[in-house]
Design a protein around this motif. Structure first.
Motif, PDB file in Angstrom:
ATOM      1  N   TRP A 228      -8.794 -13.568 -36.935  1.00  0.00           N
ATOM      2  CA  TRP A 228      -8.225 -14.901 -36.715  1.00  0.00           C
ATOM      3  C   TRP A 228      -9.292 -15.805 -36.114  1.00  0.00           C
ATOM      4  O   TRP A 228      -9.873 -15.466 -35.078  1.00  0.00           O
TER       5      TRP A 228
ATOM      6  N   GLN B  43     -15.392  -4.013 -38.617  1.00  0.00           N
ATOM      7  CA  GLN B  43     -14.746  -2.694 -38.609  1.00  0.00           C
ATOM      8  C   GLN B  43     -15.791  -1.580 -38.542  1.00  0.00           C
ATOM      9  O   GLN B  43     -15.633  -0.608 -37.790  1.00  0.00           O
TER      10      GLN B  43
ATOM     11  N   LEU C 170     -16.193   1.232 -35.633  1.00  0.00           N
ATOM     12  CA  LEU C 170     -16.099   2.667 -35.937  1.00  0.00           C
ATOM     13  C   LEU C 170     -17.305   3.421 -35.386  1.00  0.00           C
ATOM     14  O   LEU C 170     -17.175   4.511 -34.831  1.00  0.00           O
TER      15      LEU C 170
ATOM     16  N   GLN D 205     -12.542  -1.867 -48.146  1.00  0.00           N
ATOM     17  CA  GLN D 205     -12.150  -0.460 -48.305  1.00  0.00           C
ATOM     18  C   GLN D 205     -13.383   0.435 -48.471  1.00  0.00           C
ATOM     19  O   GLN D 205     -13.485   1.508 -47.870  1.00  0.00           O
TER      20      GLN D 205
ATOM     21  N   ALA E 276     -12.471  -1.723 -29.308  1.00  0.00           N
ATOM     22  CA  ALA E 276     -11.295  -1.554 -30.185  1.00  0.00           C
ATOM     23  C   ALA E 276     -10.532  -2.866 -30.349  1.00  0.00           C
ATOM     24  O   ALA E 276      -9.788  -3.034 -31.321  1.00  0.00           O
TER      25      ALA E 276
ATOM     26  N   GLY F 199     -16.966   3.916 -31.729  1.00  0.00           N
ATOM     27  CA  GLY F 199     -15.980   4.969 -31.456  1.00  0.00           C
ATOM     28  C   GLY F 199     -16.602   6.351 -31.556  1.00  0.00           C
ATOM     29  O   GLY F 199     -16.340   7.229 -30.729  1.00  0.00           O
ATOM     30  N   LEU F 200     -17.462   6.536 -32.577  1.00  0.00           N
ATOM     31  CA  LEU F 200     -18.101   7.844 -32.746  1.00  0.00           C
ATOM     32  C   LEU F 200     -18.988   8.176 -31.552  1.00  0.00           C
ATOM     33  O   LEU F 200     -19.008   9.306 -31.061  1.00  0.00           O
TER      34      LEU F 200
ATOM     35  N   TRP G 241     -16.715   6.106 -42.645  1.00  0.00           N
ATOM     36  CA  TRP G 241     -16.129   7.375 -42.204  1.00  0.00           C
ATOM     37  C   TRP G 241     -16.918   8.562 -42.764  1.00  0.00           C
ATOM     38  O   TRP G 241     -17.075   9.588 -42.086  1.00  0.00           O
TER      39      TRP G 241
ATOM     40  N   GLU H 194     -15.314   0.804 -45.228  1.00  0.00           N
ATOM     41  CA  GLU H 194     -14.623   1.666 -44.271  1.00  0.00           C
ATOM     42  C   GLU H 194     -14.730   3.141 -44.668  1.00  0.00           C
ATOM     43  O   GLU H 194     -15.014   4.007 -43.834  1.00  0.00           O
ATOM     44  N   MET H 195     -14.523   3.417 -45.969  1.00  0.00           N
ATOM     45  CA  MET H 195     -14.626   4.810 -46.422  1.00  0.00           C
ATOM     46  C   MET H 195     -16.054   5.319 -46.280  1.00  0.00           C
ATOM     47  O   MET H 195     -16.290   6.450 -45.864  1.00  0.00           O
TER      48      MET H 195
ATOM     49  N   LEU I   4     -19.863   8.843 -40.584  1.00  0.00           N
ATOM     50  CA  LEU I   4     -19.492   9.416 -39.290  1.00  0.00           C
ATOM     51  C   LEU I   4     -19.273  10.928 -39.414  1.00  0.00           C
ATOM     52  O   LEU I   4     -19.615  11.693 -38.508  1.00  0.00           O
ATOM     53  N   ALA I   5     -18.712  11.354 -40.561  1.00  0.00           N
ATOM     54  CA  ALA I   5     -18.536  12.802 -40.786  1.00  0.00           C
ATOM     55  C   ALA I   5     -19.896  13.495 -40.805  1.00  0.00           C
ATOM     56  O   ALA I   5     -20.065  14.583 -40.251  1.00  0.00           O
TER      57      ALA I   5
ATOM     58  N   PRO J 188     -11.831  -5.540 -33.918  1.00  0.00           N
ATOM     59  CA  PRO J 188     -11.224  -5.666 -35.258  1.00  0.00           C
ATOM     60  C   PRO J 188      -9.792  -6.195 -35.212  1.00  0.00           C
ATOM     61  O   PRO J 188      -9.325  -6.775 -36.174  1.00  0.00           O
ATOM     62  N   ARG J 189      -9.118  -6.002 -34.076  1.00  0.00           N
ATOM     63  CA  ARG J 189      -7.742  -6.471 -33.941  1.00  0.00           C
ATOM     64  C   ARG J 189      -7.659  -7.993 -33.773  1.00  0.00           C
ATOM     65  O   ARG J 189      -6.601  -8.571 -33.965  1.00  0.00           O
ATOM     66  N   SER J 190      -8.772  -8.606 -33.366  1.00  0.00           N
ATOM     67  CA  SER J 190      -8.731 -10.050 -33.076  1.00  0.00           C
ATOM     68  C   SER J 190      -9.672 -10.878 -33.949  1.00  0.00           C
ATOM     69  O   SER J 190      -9.423 -12.074 -34.151  1.00  0.00           O
TER      70      SER J 190
END
Lengths: 219, 106
Positions: free
Chosen positions: A96, A192, A196, A26, A88, A199-200, A33, A29-30, A36-37, A91-93
């Motif tokens: 596992w 993650q 991110l 957490q 993208a 993505g930016l 972000w 990630e925060m 990124l801001a 993080p979805r894979s």
């Protein structure tokens, strides 16, 4: 993944000062972000300058925009959009173990697409130099304010390229470290955070493409 | 009163690669269509202002698609979304101030 394996993976991924992997995730990630801001604010100064000068020299910016290479710009935008979709998937894979190699393959594909972007950018820069579109005494366009447009063009695209190079480094580093320690890879928040950041880089380019490559077309 | 025996925690099953790819692939297709529309509209003989407005609208759609789906904001809680929104909020304030100046000029 058994409970013992999950525990071992979390032990491998946890870093000081955190004692709990979920809190670490957490916080990362925060923090990412928030970073990124700050990056958006960094670019927003340049975008604000562009907006003010475009308001002052609308015709010159329109004419100058027509001299950027839409072919290279469009191709690079496509490449970055595809790379974002590919990254993208990571993080979805990655969480596992059975999909870890798939996630690392996506990282390498993303890095290769990033390199392809830089190669095309290099060709574009060479073409721009050849057409005397670098601000200075030999500048090709004579409209007052056109040099300002290309000052923004070189500045923004170069800063974006530096961000992309950093992104490629982060992605490659994650893929290599993940291959060495698949357990760590399945739980580390670095997955993650890296996704991110990538993505930016794509978000910034989406705006850069619109303001630098689309004006002045057709008429 | 006897307590029911605790069920043993089952590790979640890994999803199929196809199910992981499906959503980002659809969003990518939409963003590529938006890119093609953006380039196409740039060649239409319409006023510069309308063209620029459409270009910026498509850029906003692209940014939203990347942030919400690719960067998974749709799966995050309120706090993370607030953190993510801060940069765009400051950007909006900056441009509001810029345009309030130009809008107020005679």
């Amino acid at each position: 993944m058994s409970d013992a394996t999950v525990h071992a993976a979390e032990e491998a991924a946890i870093r000081e000062p955190w004692e709990d992997i979920n809190r670490q995730r957490q916080a990362v990630e925060m923090g990412m972000w928030a970073f990124l801001a700050s990056e958006i604010l960094f670019f927003s100064g340049i975008f604000a300058g562009y907006t003010i000068y475009r308001s002052s020299y609308p015709e010159a910016f329109w004419v100058a925009g027509g001299h950027t290479s839409l072919w290279y710009g469009g191709a690079n935008t496509t490449i970055l959009l595809v790379s974002s979709a590919v990254i993208a998937l990571v993080p979805r894979s990655a969480r596992w173990l059975s999909l870890g190699s798939f996630a690392r393959m996506m990282l390498w594909i993303g890095a290769c697409l990033g390199i392809a972007f830089l190669v095309l950018k290099g060709f574009e820069y060479a073409e721009d130099f050849h057409e005397h579109l670098f601000p200075g005494p030999d500048f090709e366009l004579h409209e007052k304010g056109a040099q300002l447009f290309f000052a923004f063009y070189w500045c923004v695209t170069a800063i974006h390229a530096v961000h992309l190079i950093i992104g490629i480094g982060l992605v490659a580093r994650l893929a290599i470290a993940g291959a060495r320690d698949p357990l760590w890879f399945s739980r580390t928040p670095a997955v993650q955070a890296t996704a991110l950041y990538w993505g930016l880089v794509d978000i910034i380019w989406s705006i850069v493409f619109v303001i630098l490559y689309l004006p002045g077309r057709g008429s | 009163m006897s307590r029911a025996p605790r069920a043993r925690r089952q590790a979640p099953q890994a999803p199929s690669i196809r199910s992981i790819i499906r959503r980002p692939a659809w969003v990518l297709a939409i963003l590529l269509v938006a890119l093609a529309a953006n380039i196409g509209v740039s060649f239409l003989p319409i006023p510069h202002f309308a063209r620029t407005a459409f270009n910026l609208l498509m850029a906003a759609v692209t940014v939203a698609g990347i942030a919400v789906i690719f960067m998974e904001l749709d799966r995050k809680g309120v706090t993370i979304r607030l953190f993510a929104a801060t940069g765009f909020v400051w950007l909006a304030i900056l441009f509001l101030l810029i345009f309030s100046d130009y809008g107020a000029r005679p």
